[in-house]
Design an enzyme around this catalytic site. Structure first.
Site, PDB file in Angstrom:
ATOM      1  N   LEU A 168      78.855 -96.080  39.544  1.00  0.00           N
ATOM      2  CA  LEU A 168      77.838 -95.016  39.505  1.00  0.00           C
ATOM      3  C   LEU A 168      77.095 -94.961  40.838  1.00  0.00           C
ATOM      4  O   LEU A 168      76.409 -95.915  41.212  1.00  0.00           O
ATOM      5  CB  LEU A 168      76.845 -95.276  38.365  1.00  0.00           C
ATOM      6  N   ALA A 193      75.529 -91.786  42.015  1.00  0.00           N
ATOM      7  CA  ALA A 193      75.040 -90.410  42.137  1.00  0.00           C
ATOM      8  C   ALA A 193      73.525 -90.322  42.259  1.00  0.00           C
ATOM      9  O   ALA A 193      72.977 -89.232  42.421  1.00  0.00           O
ATOM     10  CB  ALA A 193      75.500 -89.596  40.930  1.00  0.00           C
ATOM     11  N   GLY A 194      72.833 -91.476  42.164  1.00  0.00           N
ATOM     12  CA  GLY A 194      71.364 -91.442  42.122  1.00  0.00           C
ATOM     13  C   GLY A 194      70.746 -90.930  43.418  1.00  0.00           C
ATOM     14  O   GLY A 194      71.364 -90.931  44.477  1.00  0.00           O
ATOM     15  N   GLN A 216      78.620 -85.704  39.774  1.00  0.00           N
ATOM     16  CA  GLN A 216      77.526 -85.469  38.825  1.00  0.00           C
ATOM     17  C   GLN A 216      76.518 -84.596  39.576  1.00  0.00           C
ATOM     18  O   GLN A 216      75.823 -85.084  40.470  1.00  0.00           O
ATOM     19  CB  GLN A 216      76.888 -86.802  38.396  1.00  0.00           C
ATOM     20  N   GLY A 226      71.084 -89.105  34.233  1.00  0.00           N
ATOM     21  CA  GLY A 226      71.098 -90.386  33.525  1.00  0.00           C
ATOM     22  C   GLY A 226      72.453 -91.061  33.578  1.00  0.00           C
ATOM     23  O   GLY A 226      73.470 -90.441  33.912  1.00  0.00           O
ATOM     24  N   THR A 227      72.452 -92.353  33.224  1.00  0.00           N
ATOM     25  CA  THR A 227      73.683 -93.145  33.365  1.00  0.00           C
ATOM     26  C   THR A 227      74.771 -92.703  32.379  1.00  0.00           C
ATOM     27  O   THR A 227      75.959 -92.694  32.730  1.00  0.00           O
ATOM     28  CB  THR A 227      73.368 -94.637  33.166  1.00  0.00           C
ATOM     29  N   GLY A 268      65.646-104.868  30.039  1.00  0.00           N
ATOM     30  CA  GLY A 268      66.236-104.521  28.753  1.00  0.00           C
ATOM     31  C   GLY A 268      66.738-105.827  28.155  1.00  0.00           C
ATOM     32  O   GLY A 268      67.560-106.494  28.768  1.00  0.00           O
ATOM     33  N   ASN A 321      69.873-107.277  30.051  1.00  0.00           N
ATOM     34  CA  ASN A 321      71.025-106.385  30.219  1.00  0.00           C
ATOM     35  C   ASN A 321      71.242-106.146  31.712  1.00  0.00           C
ATOM     36  O   ASN A 321      70.374-105.611  32.392  1.00  0.00           O
ATOM     37  CB  ASN A 321      70.722-105.066  29.504  1.00  0.00           C
ATOM     38  N   HIS A 361      62.927-103.840  75.084  1.00  0.00           N
ATOM     39  CA  HIS A 361      62.365-104.994  75.780  1.00  0.00           C
ATOM     40  C   HIS A 361      60.961-105.336  75.293  1.00  0.00           C
ATOM     41  O   HIS A 361      60.217-104.489  74.827  1.00  0.00           O
ATOM     42  CB  HIS A 361      62.378-104.829  77.297  1.00  0.00           C
TER      43      HIS A 361
END
Ligand code: TTP
Length: 401
Positions: free
Chosen positions: A6, A8-9, A77, A82-83, A135, A161, A313
């Protein structure tokens, strides 16, 4: 087996580093974050499907149609909804069991391996000290998934999770039926609830390796420290002039040059085309990016200099990230420690967040130029293309939200 990644965020928490690139293309050591993810999974998957969205064309260009002999397909996407919505985009391509990995986490190959070995549908779980900010997975008496509770006040277990899964193709039907969550996204944890409600067996694959979410700017430094921890010995393919002192693990890639009087204390990676010195001091964990330049009397410590960045420098850069083609004028100095010794705070999406770091310098977007003798205060973010004048003292963020 397929590996669905994944990517696409929008990466808003990582701004300004993601203003011109998707988060999975941020450099970590000698590769992009996304390449680390693909490398972690390539032993257990036959082909990849990368879900792209925000600035996805850059990902397609960077990775191409195959990665280390594994074919790579891309699905789009169009909105980061969302996932669950992201995984659902892979349906036209994926017709067998697959693992799902986020494109912005640093994990060991044993994670995809554990998911692959678990068989059927599986979630990855890892023991954490403070489960209440994750989670949390609770299990049935036979060790399969009972529930995932988000950030519980009274965690039922210490298993977090990890956000990586193995699915059979029948998951697509459940993804389609997944309702919107309270925060207005289609989330794969909601999909798992539908499976549990249907009495489907979901294995819990226990994992105890590296698990590093790279979501906020200082986490890029943590990821770099972690990746460079694996360096072993010295690999000097580039030019190392007489009078250079190298200590600890150091990589000098082909086409890089270390000029006389440079002192390097690893772990440090000097990427192809970079030029360091004369008389510079580089301390780990640092990556001097491709074609970057660190000049005379400059000290760089625990920092990421992206491609083409230049600290010409008499400057100090500590615990900082410099974007692509940043140019620091002579005498630019970065503060990385507070007088009171408290942790440095950084603004993330409008919130002033404790980074957990006593030492943190600055986060500098691509193409920033500082005037001579600029002072940059600890925890400051500077947006893409900003300029400072000679002698300027920058104590506040200079980014448009
Ligand atoms: P997040 O880190 O939650 O989201 P993000 O990457 O957009 O970052 P931010 O919150 O700072 O804006 O996403 C977790 C992973 O899932 C990450 O690899 C991106 C991916 N993702 C998608 O591919 N599509 C989506 O719609 C969402 C929400 C995330």
């Amino acid at each position: 087996m397929y590996g669905v990644v994944l990517a696409a965020g929008r990466g808003t928490r990582m701004r300004p580093l993601t203003d011109q690139r998707p988060k999975p293309l941020l450099p970590v050591g000698d590769r992009t974050l996304l390449e680390h993810v693909l490398d972690a999974a390539r032993d257990v998957v036959d082909a990849f499907v990368v879900v792209t969205g925000y600035r996805g064309e850059q990902i397609r260009e960077a990775i191409g149609e195959s990665y280390r002999d594994h074919p790579v397909d891309y699905v789009e996407q169009t909105e980061p909804r969302g996932t669950a919505h992201a995984i659902a985009q892979a349906e036209p391509v994926v017709d067998e069991r697959f693992v799902v990995l986020n494109g912005d986490v640093l994990v060991d190959p044993s994670l995809p391996r554990a998911l692959a070995d678990a068989g059927g549908t599986a979630v990855a779980a890892t023991e954490v000290a403070d489960p209440s900010s994750y989670g949390v997975i609770s299990t049935t008496s036979d060790g399969t998934l009972a529930r995932i509770v988000e950030k519980p006040a009274d965690p039922p277990t210490s298993l977090a999770n990890v956000g990586c899964y193995a699915f059979e193709p029948d998951i697509f039907e459940y993804l389609d039926r997944t309702p919107e969550s309270e925060r207005g996204e289609y989330e794969v944890t909601t999909t798992l609830e539908l499976l549990v409600d249907d009495d489907r067996i979901i294995s819990v694959a226990q994992y105890d390796g590296t698990w590093l979410d790279v979501g906020r700017p200082w986490e890029l430094l943590t990821a770099t420290e972690t990746a460079l921890d694996d360096l072993d010995g010295q690999r000097l393919a580039g030019t190392v002039e007489d009078g250079v002192h190298l200590h600890g693990p150091v990589v000098v890639e082909d086409g890089a040059t270390l000029r006389s009087g440079v002192s390097v204390e690893g772990p440090v990676v000097i990427r192809a085309g970079a030029e360091v010195g004369p008389n510079a001091y580089i301390r780990g964990a640092t990556v001097v990016g491709p074609d970057a330049h660190v000049g005379h009397a400059v000290e760089v410590k625990n920092a990421v200099l992206m491609a083409g960045a230049s600290v010409g420098h008499q400057s100090y850069v500590g615990d900082s990230v410099l974007g692509r083609h940043v140019n620091f004028g002579a005498g630019t100095n970065v503060a990385n420690l507070r007088h009171d010794g408290e942790n440095i705070r950084l603004t993330v999406k409008g919130d002033h967040v404790d980074t957990g770091r006593r030492k943190l310098g600055v986060i500098v977007g691509d193409e920033v130029k500082t005037g001579i003798n600029t002072s940059l205060n600890a925890g400051v973010r500077i947006g893409v293309g900003e300029r400072t004048g000679p002698g300027e003292v920058v104590t506040r963020d200079r980014v448009s939200e």
